[in-house]
Design a protein around this motif. Sequence first.
Motif, short mmCIF file in Angstrom:
data_model
loop_
_atom_site.label_atom_id
_atom_site.label_comp_id
_atom_site.label_asym_id
_atom_site.label_seq_id
_atom_site.Cartn_x
_atom_site.Cartn_y
_atom_site.Cartn_z
N THR A 35 7.30 15.11 7.24
CA THR A 35 7.64 14.27 6.09
C THR A 35 9.08 13.78 6.18
O THR A 35 9.43 12.76 5.59
N ASP A 52 3.19 11.07 5.00
CA ASP A 52 3.31 11.13 3.55
C ASP A 52 3.21 12.59 3.11
O ASP A 52 2.44 13.36 3.68
N ALA A 121 1.75 5.46 -3.10
CA ALA A 121 2.34 6.00 -1.88
C ALA A 121 3.27 4.98 -1.25
O ALA A 121 2.95 3.81 -1.16
N GLY A 147 1.73 0.38 -0.47
CA GLY A 147 1.21 1.71 -0.15
C GLY A 147 -0.27 1.72 0.11
O GLY A 147 -0.96 0.72 -0.04
N GLN A 189 1.63 1.62 9.48
CA GLN A 189 1.02 2.86 9.04
C GLN A 189 -0.45 2.92 9.40
O GLN A 189 -1.13 1.90 9.52
#
Length: 223
Positions: A35, A52, A121, A147, A189
């Motif tokens: 993280t 995350d 997120a 997110g 991501q």
Amino acid sequence: MKGIGIAIAVALGGAASPAMAQQAAPSAVVTGDATAGLVSQRALGEVHVVADPTLADGRLVLRIVVLNRGAAPAPFGPGDVSVAAVDGTQIALVPRATLLAEQGGEPGAAVTDETPQAHSAAALPVNGAGQTDVSGFSGGMGTTVAGVPQGAIDRSRRADPKAAAAVAALDAVLLKPMTLKPGAADGGQIVTTKLKRGKIASVIVTILFAGEDHRFDVVVPKR
């Protein structure tokens, strides 16, 4: 956001320390607090992985940034990333089309309503043009964040400009096929399929870039 900022700042900041170089020796698995950001450096590439701190509907969200340290352009994309349990069982990634469909479909298509939790997120920052901002997080590009969906979505379809914008923002931060010029850094991501709660304590993330492998041991959040 702090972790990814640190990761990219290191990626663009210059030479690695001896300890970091040892950590990225062939076949080594980088461990630590994912993280906060994990880093693997090899001769031709440098890879940063940030996880995350919570699961998104049971799925693990990872942000990946690669830096081309070589002298030739190097391709990179979702097909270069694999995730497996420690016992070797492969964990599939959620396809881009599926993630966008959960937000209402492709950018510009008819979309669905969203819950307030849909973008809780954090993800890679993007500038006003929808480009991933890997400039070192100086704030000069006027970044915003998008997110991965965390909650359920109302499936009643209607043309909603706000939802369409949310789909476009999500698409902007997802990892896509790219080619990095020498000295360039970029990324995006990825999202895994749902993990069996309590069954998988950590996963091995393997990233292939410029003909080199980078492996990370990522602890799975408990929530």
